[in-house]
Design an enzyme around this catalytic site. Structure first.
Site, PDB file in Angstrom:
ATOM      1  NE  ARG A 161      -3.999  -1.939   0.383  1.00 25.03           N
ATOM      2  CZ  ARG A 161      -4.098  -3.447  -0.370  1.00 25.03           C
ATOM      3  NH1 ARG A 161      -3.434  -3.323  -1.005  1.00 25.03           N
ATOM      4  NH2 ARG A 161      -5.207  -4.251   0.477  1.00 25.03           N
ATOM      5  CB  SER A 235      -8.986  -1.694   4.106  1.00 21.03           C
ATOM      6  OG  SER A 235      -9.332  -2.861   3.751  1.00 21.03           O
ATOM      7  CD  GLU A 331      -6.123   1.242   2.082  1.00 16.59           C
ATOM      8  OE1 GLU A 331      -6.810   1.637   1.161  1.00 16.59           O
ATOM      9  OE2 GLU A 331      -5.691  -0.589   1.998  1.00 16.59           O
TER      10      GLU A 331
HETATM   11  P1  FAD Z   1      -8.922   8.566  -5.269  1.00 20.86           P
HETATM   12  O1  FAD Z   1      -9.602   8.110  -3.892  1.00 20.86           O
HETATM   13  O2  FAD Z   1      -9.500   9.379  -6.235  1.00 20.86           O
HETATM   14  O3  FAD Z   1      -7.252   9.013  -5.040  1.00 20.86           O
HETATM   15  C1  FAD Z   1      -6.667   8.059  -4.731  1.00 20.86           C
HETATM   16  C2  FAD Z   1      -5.527   9.416  -3.739  1.00 20.86           C
HETATM   17  O4  FAD Z   1      -4.638   9.575  -5.335  1.00 20.86           O
HETATM   18  C3  FAD Z   1      -6.149  10.737  -3.446  1.00 20.86           C
HETATM   19  O5  FAD Z   1      -4.887  11.125  -2.354  1.00 20.86           O
HETATM   20  C4  FAD Z   1      -5.477  11.799  -4.851  1.00 20.86           C
HETATM   21  O6  FAD Z   1      -4.928  13.181  -4.207  1.00 20.86           O
HETATM   22  C5  FAD Z   1      -4.204  10.922  -5.443  1.00 20.86           C
HETATM   23  N1  FAD Z   1      -4.675  10.482  -7.374  1.00 20.86           N
HETATM   24  C6  FAD Z   1      -5.431  10.305  -7.308  1.00 20.86           C
HETATM   25  N2  FAD Z   1      -5.350  10.200  -8.689  1.00 20.86           N
HETATM   26  C7  FAD Z   1      -4.703  10.131  -9.214  1.00 20.86           C
HETATM   27  C8  FAD Z   1      -3.292  10.486 -10.025  1.00 20.86           C
HETATM   28  N3  FAD Z   1      -3.781  10.569 -11.275  1.00 20.86           N
HETATM   29  N4  FAD Z   1      -2.208  11.453 -10.259  1.00 20.86           N
HETATM   30  C9  FAD Z   1      -1.841  11.510  -8.769  1.00 20.86           C
HETATM   31  N5  FAD Z   1      -2.183  11.439  -7.598  1.00 20.86           N
HETATM   32  C10 FAD Z   1      -3.528  10.729  -8.191  1.00 20.86           C
HETATM   33  N6  FAD Z   1      -6.944  -1.098  -2.327  1.00 20.86           N
HETATM   34  C11 FAD Z   1      -6.402  -2.054  -2.975  1.00 20.86           C
HETATM   35  O7  FAD Z   1      -5.830  -1.656  -2.941  1.00 20.86           O
HETATM   36  N7  FAD Z   1      -7.225  -2.834  -2.359  1.00 20.86           N
HETATM   37  C12 FAD Z   1      -8.610  -3.292  -2.561  1.00 20.86           C
HETATM   38  O8  FAD Z   1      -9.033  -4.222  -2.492  1.00 20.86           O
HETATM   39  C13 FAD Z   1      -9.276  -2.084  -2.067  1.00 20.86           C
HETATM   40  N8  FAD Z   1     -10.813  -2.092  -2.286  1.00 20.86           N
HETATM   41  C14 FAD Z   1     -11.664  -1.517  -2.102  1.00 20.86           C
HETATM   42  C15 FAD Z   1     -12.871  -1.796  -1.653  1.00 20.86           C
HETATM   43  C16 FAD Z   1     -13.887  -0.811  -1.941  1.00 20.86           C
HETATM   44  C17 FAD Z   1     -15.305  -1.153  -1.625  1.00 20.86           C
HETATM   45  C18 FAD Z   1     -13.516   0.680  -1.691  1.00 20.86           C
HETATM   46  C19 FAD Z   1     -13.811   1.594  -1.883  1.00 20.86           C
HETATM   47  C20 FAD Z   1     -11.593   0.930  -2.083  1.00 20.86           C
HETATM   48  C21 FAD Z   1     -11.025   0.140  -2.328  1.00 20.86           C
HETATM   49  N9  FAD Z   1      -9.772  -0.134  -2.419  1.00 20.86           N
HETATM   50  C22 FAD Z   1      -8.775  -0.882  -2.331  1.00 20.86           C
HETATM   51  C23 FAD Z   1      -9.286   1.470  -2.440  1.00 20.86           C
HETATM   52  C24 FAD Z   1      -9.595   2.514  -3.547  1.00 20.86           C
HETATM   53  O9  FAD Z   1     -10.202   1.620  -4.217  1.00 20.86           O
HETATM   54  C25 FAD Z   1      -8.421   2.002  -4.321  1.00 20.86           C
HETATM   55  O10 FAD Z   1      -7.028   2.646  -3.312  1.00 20.86           O
HETATM   56  C26 FAD Z   1      -8.149   3.014  -5.110  1.00 20.86           C
HETATM   57  O11 FAD Z   1      -7.428   2.858  -5.767  1.00 20.86           O
HETATM   58  C27 FAD Z   1      -8.541   4.865  -5.223  1.00 20.86           C
HETATM   59  O12 FAD Z   1      -8.802   5.282  -6.816  1.00 20.86           O
HETATM   60  P2  FAD Z   1      -9.479   6.030  -7.422  1.00 20.86           P
HETATM   61  O13 FAD Z   1      -9.509   6.974  -7.990  1.00 20.86           O
HETATM   62  O14 FAD Z   1     -10.642   5.772  -5.985  1.00 20.86           O
HETATM   63  O15 FAD Z   1      -8.570   7.694  -5.790  1.00 20.86           O
HETATM   64  N1  EPU Z   2     -10.962 -10.801   9.989  1.00 25.87           N
HETATM   65  C1  EPU Z   2     -11.476 -10.794  10.952  1.00 25.87           C
HETATM   66  N2  EPU Z   2     -12.752  -9.988  11.255  1.00 25.87           N
HETATM   67  C2  EPU Z   2     -13.120  -9.037  10.071  1.00 25.87           C
HETATM   68  C3  EPU Z   2     -12.244  -9.178   9.019  1.00 25.87           C
HETATM   69  C4  EPU Z   2     -10.952 -10.184   8.555  1.00 25.87           C
HETATM   70  O1  EPU Z   2     -11.454 -11.988  11.872  1.00 25.87           O
HETATM   71  O2  EPU Z   2     -14.072  -8.316  10.262  1.00 25.87           O
HETATM   72  C5  EPU Z   2      -9.357 -11.403   8.907  1.00 25.87           C
HETATM   73  C6  EPU Z   2     -10.427 -12.954   7.855  1.00 25.87           C
HETATM   74  O3  EPU Z   2     -11.013 -14.079   8.713  1.00 25.87           O
HETATM   75  C7  EPU Z   2      -8.887 -13.340   8.268  1.00 25.87           C
HETATM   76  C8  EPU Z   2      -7.883 -12.177   7.811  1.00 25.87           C
HETATM   77  O4  EPU Z   2      -9.083 -11.238   8.956  1.00 25.87           O
HETATM   78  O5  EPU Z   2      -8.085 -14.457   8.759  1.00 25.87           O
HETATM   79  C9  EPU Z   2      -7.960 -11.291   6.662  1.00 25.87           C
HETATM   80  O6  EPU Z   2      -8.926 -10.762   6.476  1.00 25.87           O
HETATM   81  P1  EPU Z   2      -9.095 -10.267   4.266  1.00 25.87           P
HETATM   82  O7  EPU Z   2      -9.371 -11.526   3.646  1.00 25.87           O
HETATM   83  O8  EPU Z   2     -11.099  -9.990   4.361  1.00 25.87           O
HETATM   84  O9  EPU Z   2      -8.649  -9.479   4.261  1.00 25.87           O
HETATM   85  P2  EPU Z   2      -8.165  -7.999   5.075  1.00 25.87           P
HETATM   86  O10 EPU Z   2      -6.889  -7.960   5.530  1.00 25.87           O
HETATM   87  O11 EPU Z   2      -9.085  -8.009   5.588  1.00 25.87           O
HETATM   88  C10 EPU Z   2      -7.002  -7.173   2.634  1.00 25.87           C
HETATM   89  C11 EPU Z   2      -7.174  -5.977   2.356  1.00 25.87           C
HETATM   90  C12 EPU Z   2      -8.652  -5.426   1.130  1.00 25.87           C
HETATM   91  C13 EPU Z   2      -8.367  -6.579   0.186  1.00 25.87           C
HETATM   92  C14 EPU Z   2      -8.075  -8.298   1.012  1.00 25.87           C
HETATM   93  C15 EPU Z   2      -7.802  -9.377  -0.148  1.00 25.87           C
HETATM   94  C16 EPU Z   2      -5.644  -4.378   3.330  1.00 25.87           C
HETATM   95  C17 EPU Z   2      -5.590  -3.165   4.156  1.00 25.87           C
HETATM   96  N3  EPU Z   2      -6.605  -4.575   3.121  1.00 25.87           N
HETATM   97  O12 EPU Z   2      -7.894  -7.614   3.420  1.00 25.87           O
HETATM   98  O13 EPU Z   2      -8.027  -3.976   0.348  1.00 25.87           O
HETATM   99  O14 EPU Z   2      -9.597  -6.611  -0.900  1.00 25.87           O
HETATM  100  O15 EPU Z   2      -7.208  -8.734   1.412  1.00 25.87           O
HETATM  101  O16 EPU Z   2      -6.872  -9.431   0.022  1.00 25.87           O
HETATM  102  O17 EPU Z   2      -4.476  -4.941   2.541  1.00 25.87           O
HETATM  103  C18 EPU Z   2      -7.947  -1.950   0.477  1.00 25.87           C
HETATM  104  O18 EPU Z   2      -7.703  -2.431   0.960  1.00 25.87           O
HETATM  105  O19 EPU Z   2      -9.536  -1.541   0.831  1.00 25.87           O
HETATM  106  C19 EPU Z   2      -9.056  -3.536   0.665  1.00 25.87           C
HETATM  107  C20 EPU Z   2     -10.199  -3.399   0.688  1.00 25.87           C
END
Ligand code: FAD
Ligand code: EPU
Length: 335
Positions: A161, A235, A331
């Site tokens: 991240r 997250s 994050e």
């Molecule tokens: P924004 O929220 O618009 O911007 C994020 C940051 O980047 C800000 O600081 C902004 O100024 C900067 N920025 C944006 N675009 C640019 C650019 N072109 N140049 C320079 N700076 C820029 N993230 C994960 O890594 N893994 C996941 O599994 C994951 N799951 C998610 C699930 C949900 C339901 C949600 C809501 C979010 C999740 N995220 C996850 C977080 C998010 O989707 C990512 O971080 C995504 O890349 C953000 O993109 P955005 O365009 O919405 O960024």
């Molecule tokens: N867990 C719990 N309780 C909860 C949530 C998770 O006990 O409420 C336990 C799960 O049972 C598991 C462990 O925590 O043993 C990990 O959980 P999970 O696989 O759901 O993933 P996570 O670590 O909670 C991360 C990323 C997600 C990504 C998933 C899948 C981070 C901060 N988050 O979540 O990214 O989608 O793994 O790879 O690394 C995001 O960055 O926004 C995001 C959603």
């Protein structure tokens, strides 16, 4: 067109009703340059999908929404393609395009909201894959000089991240295009978490990239709230990477705690698990709360301010520190 005193509610997935003094979109570097010049004495904020942002106050400057589009194959070999993608393209739509074309590498990153341009910012990751695994290079506009720089994989300094754009180069560059190397005969990666189990449930024994994408989508939909129904930014905290001694102390007290190996002999703890153990899962505080199915996700039930969500996150950090001796780091980008 530059809008004045514009609501940002529909531009952040938390649905926070903060205002921007000015708001504009840009669809190429020239438009970006013109806007930055016109508003050079104002603070600026670049946004894509607003899915990793918490707005704690109105923004007294210009919010610039990246809408640079385009997907082009710039190199095509027997085994790989190099694809150049405009930073304003939607990430998940891009993933679906790769699957249609049978280009493997990003299927595990299905259904992550937001733009392609933000994906290198925090080196998006899910289900055992991070963008750094397929990353080739990117182009970014340097705000001070107006020049476009090419960044290699090494120069981006990707980590969990993390990237150089989140730290030393914060607010100095706007990512305009991202180039990813994808595989034509991808060996799928199903080792992480519940993917194998989900594929079995789907009755699939030799999965294609489309099957992996579908499995990841199903798992995500089963526990992550859809931002169009419930405000959230995924997250809220990172999974803490700690010294082995801290992880051992947690394990001694809680033998079933999920703990993963990390770089340099460190250990990664599951923040969601810590937050759940501390009793926060499903808790509501005012109009916001901790999601009932995923404790790492803070949610806006409607009408919450960014400060209320920030306050909830501070209370969680203090409690986890007290109960486990572990410091959680946010994050989400706080503004
Ligand atoms: P924004 O929220 O618009 O911007 C994020 C940051 O980047 C800000 O600081 C902004 O100024 C900067 N920025 C944006 N675009 C640019 C650019 N072109 N140049 C320079 N700076 C820029 N993230 C994960 O890594 N893994 C996941 O599994 C994951 N799951 C998610 C699930 C949900 C339901 C949600 C809501 C979010 C999740 N995220 C996850 C977080 C998010 O989707 C990512 O971080 C995504 O890349 C953000 O993109 P955005 O365009 O919405 O960024
Ligand atoms: N867990 C719990 N309780 C909860 C949530 C998770 O006990 O409420 C336990 C799960 O049972 C598991 C462990 O925590 O043993 C990990 O959980 P999970 O696989 O759901 O993933 P996570 O670590 O909670 C991360 C990323 C997600 C990504 C998933 C899948 C981070 C901060 N988050 O979540 O990214 O989608 O793994 O790879 O690394 C995001 O960055 O926004 C995001 C959603």
């Amino acid at each position: 067109m530059v809008e004045k005193n514009s609501s940002l509610k529909s531009y952040n997935t938390f649905g926070i009703d903060a205002k921007a003094a000015y708001f504009s979109r840009f669809s190429n570097s020239k438009e970006l340059a013109t806007l930055l010049q016109e508003f050079k004495n104002h603070p600026f904020l670049i946004i894509g999908g607003g899915s990793n942002l918490l707005l704690t106050k109105d923004f007294d400057g210009i919010v610039l929404k990246n809408e640079i589009s385009g997907k082009n194959i710039i190199e095509d070999t027997a085994d790989t393609v190099l694809v150049k993608i405009g930073a304003g393209e939607n990430w998940h739509e891009f993933v679906l395009w790769t699957i249609e074309n049978n280009f493997g590498g990003v299927e595990n990153l299905s259904l992550i909201p937001g733009s392609v341009g933000a994906s290198p910012m925090q080196n998006i990751g899910a289900y055992g894959v991070e963008i750094k695994d397929v990353f080739d290079h990117l182009y970014a506009y340097h705000i001070e000089t107006g020049e476009t720089h090419r960044f290699s994989l090494e120069e981006c300094q990707f980590g969990y991240r993390e990237s150089v754009f989140k730290h030393s180069f914060r607010n100095q560059y706007v990512i305009t295009e991202v180039c990813l190397k994808l595989e034509k005969n991808r060996k799928v990666n199903t080792t992480y978490g519940a993917i194998e189990q989900e594929l079995q449930r789907m009755g699939i024994s030799s999965p294609t990239i489309r099957d992996v994408s579908n499995a990841v989508i199903a798992i995500r939909q089963s526990k992550l709230p859809n931002p169009s129904e419930l405000g959230n930014a995924g997250s809220f905290f990172k999974n803490p990477v700690v010294d082995a001694a801290i992880a051992d102390a947690v394990l001694e007290k809680f033998p079933t705690a999920p703990i993963y190996p990390a770089e340099n002999g460190k250990k990664k703890l599951a923040a969601g698990w810590l937050i759940e153990q501390a009793g926060w899962k499903g808790k509501t505080v005012g109009c916001c709360g901790v999601h009932k199915l995923q404790a790492l996700v803070l949610v806006n039930y409607g009408g919450s301010t960014g400060n209320q969500i920030y306050g909830l996150s501070s209370a969680i950090i203090a409690d986890i520190q007290e109960k486990f001796g572990v410091t959680l780091e946010r994050e989400v980008n706080i503004l």
